[in-house]
Scaffold this active site. Structure first.
Site, PDB file in Angstrom:
ATOM      1  N   ASN A 104       0.802  -1.225   0.000  1.00 40.91           N
ATOM      2  CA  ASN A 104       0.000   0.000   0.000  1.00 40.91           C
ATOM      3  C   ASN A 104       0.831   1.269   0.000  1.00 40.91           C
ATOM      4  O   ASN A 104       0.401   2.305  -0.493  1.00 40.91           O
ATOM      5  CB  ASN A 104      -0.909  -0.008   1.238  1.00 40.91           C
ATOM      6  CG  ASN A 104      -2.125   0.876   1.062  1.00 40.91           C
ATOM      7  OD1 ASN A 104      -2.632   1.021  -0.040  1.00 40.91           O
ATOM      8  ND2 ASN A 104      -2.565   1.492   2.144  1.00 40.91           N
ATOM      9  N   THR A 154      17.560 -21.852 -24.645  1.00 43.67           N
ATOM     10  CA  THR A 154      16.150 -21.548 -24.890  1.00 43.67           C
ATOM     11  C   THR A 154      15.840 -21.791 -26.358  1.00 43.67           C
ATOM     12  O   THR A 154      16.552 -21.296 -27.232  1.00 43.67           O
ATOM     13  CB  THR A 154      15.854 -20.080 -24.538  1.00 43.67           C
ATOM     14  OG1 THR A 154      16.310 -19.825 -23.209  1.00 43.67           O
ATOM     15  CG2 THR A 154      14.368 -19.792 -24.630  1.00 43.67           C
ATOM     16  N   LYS A 156      14.413 -21.319 -29.839  1.00 44.77           N
ATOM     17  CA  LYS A 156      13.942 -20.183 -30.630  1.00 44.77           C
ATOM     18  C   LYS A 156      13.547 -20.682 -32.025  1.00 44.77           C
ATOM     19  O   LYS A 156      14.107 -21.661 -32.496  1.00 44.77           O
ATOM     20  CB  LYS A 156      15.048 -19.122 -30.755  1.00 44.77           C
ATOM     21  CG  LYS A 156      15.641 -18.652 -29.437  1.00 44.77           C
ATOM     22  CD  LYS A 156      14.726 -17.738 -28.676  1.00 44.77           C
ATOM     23  CE  LYS A 156      15.425 -17.218 -27.401  1.00 44.77           C
ATOM     24  NZ  LYS A 156      14.558 -16.337 -26.618  1.00 44.77           N
ATOM     25  N   LYS A 158      10.763 -18.387 -30.250  1.00 45.46           N
ATOM     26  CA  LYS A 158      10.024 -18.720 -29.030  1.00 45.46           C
ATOM     27  C   LYS A 158       8.560 -19.053 -29.313  1.00 45.46           C
ATOM     28  O   LYS A 158       7.946 -19.795 -28.569  1.00 45.46           O
ATOM     29  CB  LYS A 158      10.145 -17.593 -28.010  1.00 45.46           C
ATOM     30  CG  LYS A 158       9.626 -16.250 -28.492  1.00 45.46           C
ATOM     31  CD  LYS A 158       9.558 -15.248 -27.349  1.00 45.46           C
ATOM     32  CE  LYS A 158      10.917 -14.700 -26.986  1.00 45.46           C
ATOM     33  NZ  LYS A 158      10.843 -13.647 -25.962  1.00 45.46           N
ATOM     34  N   LYS A 182      14.986 -25.267 -22.898  1.00 44.35           N
ATOM     35  CA  LYS A 182      14.013 -24.479 -22.130  1.00 44.35           C
ATOM     36  C   LYS A 182      12.879 -23.970 -23.007  1.00 44.35           C
ATOM     37  O   LYS A 182      13.111 -23.494 -24.112  1.00 44.35           O
ATOM     38  CB  LYS A 182      14.745 -23.292 -21.483  1.00 44.35           C
ATOM     39  CG  LYS A 182      13.853 -22.260 -20.829  1.00 44.35           C
ATOM     40  CD  LYS A 182      14.695 -21.125 -20.266  1.00 44.35           C
ATOM     41  CE  LYS A 182      13.828 -20.000 -19.753  1.00 44.35           C
ATOM     42  NZ  LYS A 182      13.085 -19.321 -20.821  1.00 44.35           N
ATOM     43  N   HIS A 275      11.320 -18.654 -14.055  1.00 45.76           N
ATOM     44  CA  HIS A 275      11.618 -17.517 -14.923  1.00 45.76           C
ATOM     45  C   HIS A 275      11.075 -16.247 -14.280  1.00 45.76           C
ATOM     46  O   HIS A 275      10.023 -16.272 -13.650  1.00 45.76           O
ATOM     47  CB  HIS A 275      11.005 -17.719 -16.310  1.00 45.76           C
ATOM     48  CG  HIS A 275      11.572 -16.780 -17.336  1.00 45.76           C
ATOM     49  ND1 HIS A 275      11.188 -15.462 -17.411  1.00 45.76           N
ATOM     50  CD2 HIS A 275      12.506 -16.954 -18.306  1.00 45.76           C
ATOM     51  CE1 HIS A 275      11.866 -14.868 -18.395  1.00 45.76           C
ATOM     52  NE2 HIS A 275      12.667 -15.750 -18.947  1.00 45.76           N
ATOM     53  N   ARG A 276      11.810 -15.138 -14.461  1.00 43.11           N
ATOM     54  CA  ARG A 276      11.431 -13.884 -13.785  1.00 43.11           C
ATOM     55  C   ARG A 276      10.728 -12.905 -14.726  1.00 43.11           C
ATOM     56  O   ARG A 276      10.890 -11.689 -14.587  1.00 43.11           O
ATOM     57  CB  ARG A 276      12.668 -13.233 -13.163  1.00 43.11           C
ATOM     58  CG  ARG A 276      13.777 -12.903 -14.152  1.00 43.11           C
ATOM     59  CD  ARG A 276      14.934 -12.198 -13.472  1.00 43.11           C
ATOM     60  NE  ARG A 276      15.972 -11.813 -14.432  1.00 43.11           N
ATOM     61  CZ  ARG A 276      16.969 -10.980 -14.156  1.00 43.11           C
ATOM     62  NH1 ARG A 276      17.081 -10.452 -12.950  1.00 43.11           N
ATOM     63  NH2 ARG A 276      17.872 -10.676 -15.068  1.00 43.11           N
ATOM     64  N   SER A 360      21.366 -15.821 -18.526  1.00 37.57           N
ATOM     65  CA  SER A 360      20.726 -15.993 -19.821  1.00 37.57           C
ATOM     66  C   SER A 360      20.471 -14.630 -20.437  1.00 37.57           C
ATOM     67  O   SER A 360      20.073 -13.706 -19.747  1.00 37.57           O
ATOM     68  CB  SER A 360      19.399 -16.748 -19.651  1.00 37.57           C
ATOM     69  OG  SER A 360      18.692 -16.818 -20.861  1.00 37.57           O
TER      70      SER A 360
END
Length: 436
Positions: A104, A154, A156, A158, A182, A275-276, A360
């Site tokens: 808040n 990863t 690709k 993607k 990934k 993953h972020r 990455s």
């Protein structure tokens, strides 16, 4: 607020949760008033005195701003230290922790900007969390991979591949020598590739690559979904297939969903890659938001075996010392206060398992010496374009990464300085590896 919530003589208790806020008051508003307002609005306070204040022990439950220090080189900017009694928070709930501390107060009118720089989680509260489903050592034992960083890629492009073509790309990368491939964070279950088809073709690729190489392989199957029930369904299907690891987008999916999935993974023998996605919306502004070290700490508590952490050397932002600071907070059992690395508090994790940092984003084989030196062995280095962009194809790209990694690890173990000799190490390896 200042009279009640600014207490510079307060002695911090061992069980207090401590927060360091970078605070920019509005012109004309005293720093003490702003610091007290932050403590009040993130704990027991409201904009006026209410009669029900008399029905509670305010001294026991209120947050306290116990220290203010000006930020060097900045005008009208302060680090406000706030202590919160542990009783304000539900046990084992990252959701409740963040709702209280940052839920808040960030829209408060007296503040121009506010950024949560760090949290000290006391042992008494750490012990209410399960943490990562398995942790670094258990993961290494399950994969039977020691003494070097893990390597990933990863797939690709993607979006847009069919499940069968996607599985073929996974197989080529794993066959070439990578440990993991990934799903990208936005691969869920779209019309061109439904999740069940992707899981099946990727599992086939994993088992085929394992039989050919004799190594344990994995693919981060993204179980993130629109509902928690659907996420469980995908995780259960992955467990039935016998694959070693699944994946979750923890910020878009939410901490409650992440903690639930981490518990499922622990019970069902799945590693959990995190993953972020969306982190830069929260942490990129220097003066407002939440620093990624806080997001990394809370993820370790919520549960995750891998977490993307930036590269220091690739295409995405990351200062070296600050990045290494939160990498240590993810991996180590005990981290000392070190302001040069952005660590405001000593953190004791009380034996909680570690989370492997994942580097990455825009990295390739010429970055391998620097990555090996910076991250050490307990890391996962992920090369997307750095694998799939190889002129000979995916498998040779994977071979090049594996050769470069093992050459750098061997050179480091022989005592060579990778920061000075890294280029020579890669060139020497090129002589006997045409793929590199």
């Amino acid at each position: 607020y200042r009279l009640t919530y600014y207490t510079p003589d307060y002695q911090v208790a061992e069980t207090d949760i401590l927060a360091a806020f970078r605070m920019t008051p509005q012109p004309g508003v005293p720093a003490e008033e702003c610091g007290a307002a932050v403590a009040a609005e993130s704990s027991t306070g409201t904009w006026t005195t209410v009669w029900t204040d008399g029905l509670t022990q305010l001294d026991r439950y209120k947050g306290r701003c116990y220290d203010l220090e000006p930020v060097p080189g900045e005008t009208n900017q302060y680090i406000a230290y706030v202590a919160y009694p542990i009783d304000l928070f539900e046990e084992g709930s990252v959701t409740n922790l963040l709702t209280s501390i940052v839920g808040n107060v960030f829209g408060f009118k007296a503040l121009r900007a506010l950024r949560l720089e760090d949290l000290r989680i006391p042992p008494a509260y750490v012990k209410t969390f399960w943490g990562p489903p398995h942790g670094i050592q258990v993961e290494r034992d399950r994969l039977n991979k020691y003494g070097r960083p893990l390597l990933g890629c990863t797939i690709k492009p993607k979006l847009g591949l069919s499940a069968k073509n996607y599985g073929r790309a996974v197989y080529e990368c794993l066959r070439g020598g990578l440990d993991f491939t990934k799903d990208d964070e936005n691969v869920n279950s779209q019309s061109f590739m439904r999740w069940r088809d992707r899981f099946l073709f990727c599992a086939e690729a994993i088992y085929k690559a394992q039989s050919e190489t004799g190594e344990v392989k994995g693919h981060y199957l993204n179980a993130t979904a629109g509902t928690v029930e659907e996420m469980y369904k995908r995780a259960a299907f992955a467990a039935q297939l016998g694959v070693p690891i699944i994946m979750h987008d923890y910020l878009t999916g939410g901490f409650t969903a992440n903690t639930s999935l981490a518990m499922y993974c622990r019970d069902n023998g799945l590693l959990l890659h995190i993953h972020r996605a969306m982190h830069a919306v929260i942490d990129r502004q220097r003066y407002h938001g939440i620093h990624f070290r806080v997001l990394a700490k809370t993820l370790r508590m919520s549960g995750g075996d891998h977490l993307h952490s930036g590269t220091v050397v690739g295409k995405l932002e990351g200062e070296r010392e600050v990045t290494l600071g939160f990498v240590d907070l993810m991996r180590d059992a005990y981290v000392e206060k070190d302001r040069s690395r952005g660590i405001y508090f000593t953190q004791d994790w009380c034996g909680m398992g570690g989370t492997i940092p994942v580097a990455s984003g825009g990295i390739h084989v010429w970055h391998m010496p620097a990555l090996t030196e910076i991250f050490g062995d307990d890391a996962c280095l992920q090369f997307g374009g750095g694998t799939l962009g190889h002129p000979w194809g995916n498998a040779p790209g994977a071979v090049a990464n594996r050769v470069a990694s093992e050459a750098c690890v061997q050179a480091r173990n022989e005592g060579r300085d990778l920061s000075r000799e890294g280029g020579d190490v890669i060139r020497e390896a090129c002589k006997w590896s045409p793929e590199l």
